[in-house]
Design a protein around this motif. Sequence first.
Motif, PDB file in Angstrom:
ATOM      1  N   MET A   1       0.827  -1.187   0.000  1.00 44.27           N
ATOM      2  CA  MET A   1       0.000   0.000   0.000  1.00 44.27           C
ATOM      3  C   MET A   1       0.873   1.254   0.000  1.00 44.27           C
ATOM      4  SD  MET A   1      -2.981  -0.929   2.727  1.00 44.27           S
ATOM      5  CE  MET A   1      -3.826  -2.495   2.624  1.00 44.27           C
ATOM      6  N   THR A   2       0.319   2.340  -0.556  1.00 49.65           N
ATOM      7  CA  THR A   2       1.017   3.601  -0.518  1.00 49.65           C
ATOM      8  C   THR A   2       0.367   4.479   0.518  1.00 49.65           C
ATOM      9  OG1 THR A   2      -0.403   4.687  -2.137  1.00 49.65           O
ATOM     10  CG2 THR A   2       1.421   3.390  -3.000  1.00 49.65           C
ATOM     11  N   ASP A   3       1.026   5.629   0.814  1.00 48.38           N
ATOM     12  CA  ASP A   3       0.490   6.561   1.788  1.00 48.38           C
ATOM     13  C   ASP A   3      -0.082   7.800   1.118  1.00 48.38           C
ATOM     14  OD1 ASP A   3       3.232   5.697   3.878  1.00 48.38           O
ATOM     15  OD2 ASP A   3       1.176   4.999   3.990  1.00 48.38           O
ATOM     16  N   ASN A 180      -3.610 -12.032  -7.141  1.00 50.73           N
ATOM     17  CA  ASN A 180      -2.358 -11.317  -6.896  1.00 50.73           C
ATOM     18  C   ASN A 180      -1.338 -11.669  -7.982  1.00 50.73           C
ATOM     19  OD1 ASN A 180      -0.319  -9.829  -5.734  1.00 50.73           O
ATOM     20  ND2 ASN A 180      -0.437 -10.832  -3.741  1.00 50.73           N
ATOM     21  N   LYS A 212      -1.796  -6.535  -7.749  1.00 51.03           N
ATOM     22  CA  LYS A 212      -1.277  -6.658  -6.392  1.00 51.03           C
ATOM     23  C   LYS A 212      -2.207  -5.940  -5.403  1.00 51.03           C
ATOM     24  CE  LYS A 212       3.635  -7.182  -7.449  1.00 51.03           C
ATOM     25  NZ  LYS A 212       3.774  -8.455  -6.724  1.00 51.03           N
ATOM     26  N   SER A 214      -1.546  -3.944  -3.040  1.00 52.11           N
ATOM     27  CA  SER A 214      -1.166  -2.535  -2.894  1.00 52.11           C
ATOM     28  C   SER A 214      -1.714  -1.693  -4.032  1.00 52.11           C
ATOM     29  CB  SER A 214       0.361  -2.412  -2.834  1.00 52.11           C
ATOM     30  OG  SER A 214       0.960  -2.950  -4.002  1.00 52.11           O
ATOM     31  N   GLU A 215      -1.756  -2.265  -5.233  1.00 50.88           N
ATOM     32  CA  GLU A 215      -2.289  -1.547  -6.393  1.00 50.88           C
ATOM     33  C   GLU A 215      -3.802  -1.398  -6.288  1.00 50.88           C
ATOM     34  OE1 GLU A 215       1.133  -3.353  -9.424  1.00 50.88           O
ATOM     35  OE2 GLU A 215      -0.878  -4.231  -9.374  1.00 50.88           O
ATOM     36  N   ALA A 217      -5.568  -1.400  -3.495  1.00 52.30           N
ATOM     37  CA  ALA A 217      -5.843  -0.456  -2.403  1.00 52.30           C
ATOM     38  C   ALA A 217      -5.582   0.979  -2.833  1.00 52.30           C
ATOM     39  CB  ALA A 217      -5.003  -0.815  -1.184  1.00 52.30           C
ATOM     40  N   ALA A 218      -4.494   1.201  -3.572  1.00 51.99           N
ATOM     41  CA  ALA A 218      -4.172   2.555  -4.031  1.00 51.99           C
ATOM     42  C   ALA A 218      -5.239   3.071  -4.979  1.00 51.99           C
ATOM     43  CB  ALA A 218      -2.806   2.564  -4.711  1.00 51.99           C
TER      44      ALA A 218
END
Length: 260
Positions: A1-3, A180, A212, A214-215, A217-218
């Motif tokens: 995940m990113t912020d 994933n 993914k 993280s992708e 979620a972003a």
Amino acid sequence: MTDAAPAPAPAPSTSAPASSAVEAELAKFAAMADTWWDPEGLFKPLHVFNPTRLAYIRDHAAARFGRDVTGRQPFAGLRLLDIGCGGGLLCEPMARLGFEVTGIDATEKNTKIAAVHAESSGVDVTYRCATPEALLGEGKMYDVVLTMEVVEHVADVDAFLASCGALVKPGGLLIGATLNRTVKALALAKFGAEYVLRWLPKGTHDWKKFVKPSEFAAGLRAGGLTVDDLSGMTFNPLAGTWSITRDLDVNYLVAAHKAA
């Protein structure tokens, strides 16, 4: 995940929206549409893990909206959109739980089959051959939006997730599921499922388009959503069953909400 900070959800457009659909993907699933409701047919994997997906959706919706799932129709009064509904394997159970359900699919043959099955089953579901971008252009919004096993087939993941997020009402919920992009997923979900076990027709998935967590979620955050949960969905070959786990390496689910 990113912020990265959440970006505002895109406003409904009155111009003709760009489509996230891919013609080759649509043709592939149109050719298989007649077998959607055959539990031993091409979509057998969906029938096998459908109970696990349904329980995840039900439980997160109950928590989000404060509903008692032991009631007859616990989600009465709530509107649900299933994006990429296929033959309606999720739409009908959700309607039986009380949701006012709309299922959309970019393949017209799928929606026609889904509508015929719902009518024969006595279940009230509205089906449309449409994309999420088209609904945005109409100013539609829903309490719950589902995008299950769809994001790995679209042309632009970020644009698609932004559209999905914009369709969620303030205070509403989005549930997604995908694969994933890992070596383990390549081995099990691509080569294993398509070439060894033959659960799926060869060519059903393109590993390079797996997403993914993280992708995913972003993309949801960029659409104005907050991710509440990421869970794996794992197959037990001995029992022949699926269960919710913390292993995100292959199949996984995501739950996110929009602030009220």
